[in-house]
Design a protein around this motif. Structure first.
Motif, short mmCIF file in Angstrom:
data_model
loop_
_atom_site.label_atom_id
_atom_site.label_comp_id
_atom_site.label_asym_id
_atom_site.label_seq_id
_atom_site.Cartn_x
_atom_site.Cartn_y
_atom_site.Cartn_z
N ALA A 91 0.85 -1.19 0.00
CA ALA A 91 0.00 0.00 0.00
C ALA A 91 0.88 1.24 0.00
O ALA A 91 1.95 1.24 0.62
N ILE A 92 0.43 2.25 -0.71
CA ILE A 92 1.11 3.54 -0.68
C ILE A 92 0.09 4.59 -0.26
O ILE A 92 -1.10 4.48 -0.52
N GLU A 93 0.61 5.60 0.41
CA GLU A 93 -0.24 6.67 0.92
C GLU A 93 0.55 7.97 0.89
O GLU A 93 1.72 8.02 1.25
N TYR A 94 -0.11 9.02 0.44
CA TYR A 94 0.51 10.34 0.43
C TYR A 94 0.43 10.93 1.83
O TYR A 94 -0.62 10.90 2.47
N ALA A 95 1.54 11.42 2.33
CA ALA A 95 1.60 11.98 3.68
C ALA A 95 2.11 13.42 3.62
O ALA A 95 3.31 13.68 3.72
N PRO A 96 1.19 14.37 3.45
CA PRO A 96 1.62 15.78 3.40
C PRO A 96 2.07 16.27 4.76
O PRO A 96 1.54 15.86 5.79
N ARG A 97 3.07 17.10 4.78
CA ARG A 97 3.56 17.69 6.04
C ARG A 97 2.92 19.04 6.30
O ARG A 97 2.99 19.56 7.40
N ALA A 98 2.36 19.63 5.28
CA ALA A 98 1.70 20.92 5.43
C ALA A 98 0.31 20.79 4.84
O ALA A 98 0.09 20.02 3.91
N SER A 99 -0.62 21.54 5.38
CA SER A 99 -1.96 21.51 4.82
C SER A 99 -2.52 22.92 4.85
O SER A 99 -1.98 23.81 5.50
N GLY A 100 -3.63 23.09 4.15
CA GLY A 100 -4.26 24.40 4.08
C GLY A 100 -4.17 24.97 2.68
O GLY A 100 -3.65 24.34 1.76
N SER A 101 -4.65 26.16 2.55
CA SER A 101 -4.62 26.84 1.25
C SER A 101 -3.20 27.32 0.97
O SER A 101 -2.32 27.31 1.85
N ALA A 102 -2.98 27.77 -0.26
CA ALA A 102 -1.66 28.30 -0.63
C ALA A 102 -1.30 29.48 0.26
O ALA A 102 -0.14 29.61 0.69
N LEU A 103 -2.28 30.32 0.58
CA LEU A 103 -2.02 31.47 1.46
C LEU A 103 -1.63 31.02 2.87
O LEU A 103 -0.71 31.58 3.48
N GLU A 104 -2.30 29.99 3.37
CA GLU A 104 -1.98 29.48 4.70
C GLU A 104 -0.59 28.85 4.74
O GLU A 104 0.16 29.01 5.72
N ILE A 105 -0.23 28.15 3.68
CA ILE A 105 1.11 27.56 3.62
C ILE A 105 2.17 28.65 3.54
O ILE A 105 3.20 28.59 4.22
N ARG A 106 1.93 29.66 2.70
CA ARG A 106 2.87 30.78 2.62
C ARG A 106 3.04 31.44 3.99
O ARG A 106 4.16 31.77 4.40
N ALA A 107 1.93 31.63 4.68
CA ALA A 107 1.99 32.25 6.01
C ALA A 107 2.78 31.36 6.98
O ALA A 107 3.58 31.86 7.78
N GLY A 108 2.57 30.05 6.91
CA GLY A 108 3.30 29.12 7.78
C GLY A 108 4.79 29.15 7.50
O GLY A 108 5.60 29.10 8.43
N LEU A 109 5.17 29.24 6.23
CA LEU A 109 6.59 29.33 5.88
C LEU A 109 7.19 30.64 6.37
O LEU A 109 8.30 30.66 6.92
N ALA A 110 6.44 31.73 6.21
CA ALA A 110 6.92 33.04 6.67
C ALA A 110 7.08 33.05 8.19
O ALA A 110 8.06 33.59 8.72
N GLU A 111 6.15 32.43 8.88
CA GLU A 111 6.18 32.37 10.35
C GLU A 111 7.42 31.64 10.85
O GLU A 111 7.99 31.97 11.89
N ARG A 112 7.88 30.65 10.10
CA ARG A 112 9.02 29.83 10.52
C ARG A 112 10.35 30.31 9.92
O ARG A 112 11.39 29.72 10.16
N ARG A 113 10.31 31.36 9.14
CA ARG A 113 11.49 31.79 8.38
C ARG A 113 12.72 32.05 9.27
O ARG A 113 13.81 31.55 8.98
N ASP A 114 12.57 32.82 10.32
CA ASP A 114 13.73 33.14 11.17
C ASP A 114 14.34 31.88 11.78
O ASP A 114 15.56 31.70 11.78
N ALA A 115 13.48 31.01 12.29
CA ALA A 115 13.97 29.75 12.88
C ALA A 115 14.64 28.89 11.80
O ALA A 115 15.67 28.26 12.05
N ASP A 116 14.06 28.88 10.61
CA ASP A 116 14.64 28.08 9.52
C ASP A 116 16.00 28.62 9.09
O ASP A 116 16.91 27.85 8.75
N LEU A 117 16.15 29.94 9.09
CA LEU A 117 17.45 30.53 8.76
C LEU A 117 18.50 30.11 9.78
O LEU A 117 19.64 29.82 9.42
N ARG A 118 18.12 30.05 11.04
CA ARG A 118 19.06 29.59 12.08
C ARG A 118 19.40 28.11 11.88
O ARG A 118 20.54 27.70 12.08
N LEU A 119 18.40 27.32 11.48
CA LEU A 119 18.63 25.89 11.24
C LEU A 119 19.45 25.66 9.98
O LEU A 119 20.12 24.64 9.84
N GLY A 120 19.34 26.56 9.03
CA GLY A 120 20.01 26.38 7.75
C GLY A 120 19.20 25.51 6.78
O GLY A 120 19.73 25.01 5.80
#
Length: 171
Positions: free
Chosen positions: A30-59
Motif C-alpha cells: 500500500a502507498i499513501e501520500y503523507a503531506p507535512r503541510a496543509s491548508g490553502s496556498a495562502l496558509e502555507i505561505r503564512a506558515g513558511l513566513a512564520e518559521r522563516r527566522d527559525a529556519d534561517l538559524r537551522l540552515g
C-alpha cells in the motif's frame, strides 16, 4: 500541488498493490501520500513566513510541502522502518510498475525501465517474480554484475557488452 500529489498517489495505489503482490510483498503493498503541510496556498505561505527566522538559524526549511512523503507499507508495517532491503527494493520496483501501468492507462508511451543491478538485492524467488512481471510487456534494460543472478528466462534475451579491464583501468 498537494491535491495533485494526493490525486496521483490515489491513481497509483491500486497498480502498486497489484505489482507488490506480484513481486511477493507479504501482506500486499500500500502507498499513501503523507503531506507535512496543509491548508490553502495562502496558509502555507503564512506558515513558511512564520518559521522563516527559525529556519534561517537551522540552515534549512523545517516545514512545508517539499517535506511531503510517500508512505509505503506491506500489510500494516512501514517498509521504511521495518522492511528488509529486499522488501524495500521490491516496493520500489512495484512503484515503477505502478507508474508504468498508469502511463499505459493514460494512453501514453510505455517507458523504458532501466534496472541497474537490481538482481543483487533480491532473493531468488523475487528475481523470478520480477522476470515474470517484465514479460507482460514493455522494454526493460537490466544490468547485472553476476550473470547467474539473472533468472534463465531473462538471460535468453541478453545482450553482452564487452568490457576491456585494461582500458578501463587506464582511464
Amino acid at each position: 500541488m498537494i491535491s495533485a500529489r494526493a490525486e496521483a498517489v490515489a491513481e497509483l495505489a491500486p497498480f502498486f498493490a497489484e505489482a507488490a503482490d506480484d513481486l511477493g510483498l507479504a501482506g500486499g503493498g500500500a502507498i499513501e501520500y503523507a503531506p507535512r503541510a496543509s491548508g490553502s496556498a495562502l496558509e502555507i505561505r503564512a506558515g513558511l513566513a512564520e518559521r522563516r527566522d527559525a529556519d534561517l538559524r537551522l540552515g534549512r526549511t523545517s516545514w512545508g510541502p517539499h517535506l511531503d512523503e510517500l508512505k509505503v507499507a506491506a500489510g500494516d508495517r512501514s517498509l521504511r522502518r521495518y522492511g528488509s532491503q529486499g522488501q524495500q527494493r521490491a516496493a520500489l520496483l512495484a512503484l515503477l510498475f505502478a507508474e508504468r501501468e498508469a502511463l499505459l492507462v493514460a494512453h501514453r508511451v510505455v517507458p523504458l525501465l532501466l534496472l541497474d543491478d537490481v538482481m543483487s538485492e533480491l532473493d531468488p524467488p523475487r528475481r523470478d517474480r520480477l522476470v515474470k512481471r517484465l514479460v507482460r510487456g514493455g522494454q526493460t534494460l537490466i544490468t547485472a554484475a553476476a550473470e547467474e543472478s539473472v533468472p534463465a528466462p531473462a538471460r535468453e534475451r541478453r545482450v553482452r557488452m564487452p568490457f576491456d579491464v585494461a582500458r578501463s583501468a587506464a582511464a
